[in-house]
Design an enzyme around this catalytic site. Structure first.
Site: not given
Ligand code: ARG
Length: 421
Positions: A16, A97, A126, A178
């Protein structure tokens, strides 16, 4: 210095974000600086990740070791608040994050970049967290989320696009899950897990063994805390980061720390999530046990409510927000006396606190014991109960009066008279 505008991209090294680099260059005519945050994830070597970013066309790739900072500034708060979103999830992705965002913003300033890009989808938490954190730190920056904009819907379409645009991508078949991981734990979603009736297959777990495979003898560990922060294991001083590594190993090898749950995302979707967070969950357990011993009751009960709010704020992408800052001041104050040692036993998927001691202990043997050393004033209990139950008795008599059928009124009236003497 390049003529083009620069986008700073949060880069993981996967398909990605590699396609993101090329897409930002080809479609938006930007230069790309990739930033790789080392938060303790399992990676195939950060030098390789850097080489892949450069091969994908990035003008630079900055690898930042954020582990110490992540532990000391972010995971200390997570422990002070015993942070579990919806009472279960230890926020391992949500907590990483903000620290990654902080470094994205730093690099943007360093390179004079106007844009920050990330590879998150339009359906998860996210994207909200990266954007909210970046914009709280520098509201003048602009966000680009290629995955949300491009029309590459499957991994195959992405591979095709990459090939057409001359980008070398790993030819290995995609992992069916994932995954996001760091020192606070590992999140696994997608694939067969999307059917909540399917039991998680054995191959999703990496930080934990199954309880059946765990050793047949218990493992004992003593964790020492100073001001709410773990500082030693079995008497050996170490950094909080090293404590986390050690607890991941001990708890994980004893089969403790797996979670399989349905979670409420911020975008309104319920999702099925599997996590393994052996160290985090064990440390939270130890920390809670120590707090039970050293925190006064009103503070402890109030704190429980505030903890839930804190976890909800952090989950919901509001890490850099005034409420979070104000709550942190409260939690800091509560941690001053959270000093002591907790003894833990791990055994086949279980983690139990089996001993606690602290110089700040509010546990008083004389007050607690039923033996001869009892120092509790039993006579005081009578008056205490009389007054503490007063308001409920007044209410109860009033209700009986309202509900009473007329022939019972006399009884109620006499008890009221008795009461008001
Ligand atoms: N649901 C969790 C959260 O929002 C974990 C997300 C992890 N991401 C992933 N790609 N598995 O915090």
């Amino acid at each position: 210095m390049s003529e083009k505008e620069i986008a700073v991209l949060a880069y993981s090294g996967g398909l990605d974000t590699s396609v993101c680099i090329k897409w930002l260059i080809d479609e938006l005519n930007l230069d790309v600086v990739a930033v790789v945050g080392d938060v303790g994830q399992e990676h195939s070597g950060l030098e390789k990740v850097k080489a892949r970013a450069l091969a994908s066309g990035a003008i630079d790739c900055i690898v930042v070791d954020m582990r110490e900072e992540y532990a000391d500034e972010y995971l200390t708060c997570a422990l002070a608040t015993n942070a579990l979103y919806e009472n279960k999830y230890p926020l391992l992705s949500a907590l990483s994050r903000p620290v990654i965002s902080k470094h994205l913003v730093n690099v943007a300033h360093q390179f004079g970049a106007k844009y920050i890009a990330h590879g998150c989808t339009g359906k998860g938490n996210d994207q909200v967290r990266f954007e909210s954190c970046v914009l709280a730190l520098d509201p003048s920056l602009k966000i680009i989320a290629p995955v949300r904009e491009w029309d590459l819907h499957t991994r195959n379409e992405e591979m095709e696009w990459a090939k057409e645009h001359g980008l070398e991508v790993p030819t290995t078949t995609a992992k069916p899950y994932s995954i996001d991981d760091n020192i606070w734990g590992r999140a696994i979603e997608c694939g067969v897990l999307e059917n909540p009736w399917n039991e998680p297959p054995d191959d999703i777990w990496e930080m934990t063994v199954s309880p059946q495979e765990a050793p047949d003898e218990p493992t004992y560990v003593e964790v020492e805390f100073k001001g709410g922060v773990p500082c030693a294991i079995d008497g050996k001083s170490m950094s909080y980061l090293d404590v986390i590594y050690k607890m991941n190993e001990v708890a994980g090898s004893n089969g403790f720390g797996r979670l399989d749950l349905i979670e409420d995302r911020v975008v309104g979707v319920k999702s099925r999530e599997c996590y393994e967070a052996p160290g985090a969950l064990a440390l939270i357990k130890a920390h809670q046990a120590l707090e039970d011993m050293v925190l006064e009751r009103d503070l402890l009960l109030f704190k429980l409510g505030a903890e839930q709010k804190w976890a909800e704020i952090v989950y919901s992408a509001m890490y850099f927000s005034p409420l979070k800052v104000a709550l942190d001041a409260f939690f800091d104050e509560t941690q001053k006396c959270v000093t002591g040692v907790v003894r833990m036993r791990f055994y086949k998927g279980n983690c139990d606190v089996v001993g606690v001691k602290s110089d700040y202990s509010l546990y008083d043997y004389g007050l607690a014991t039923y033996d001869a050393d009892d120092s509790f004033n039993h006579d005081a209990a009578k008056g205490f109960i009389e007054l503490t139950t007063l308001r409920n008795r007044v209410w109860s008599i009033n209700r009986h009066k309202m509900d009473a059928i007329p022939e019972q009124m006399a009884d109620v009236d006499s008890s009221v008279d008795e009461f008001s003497k």
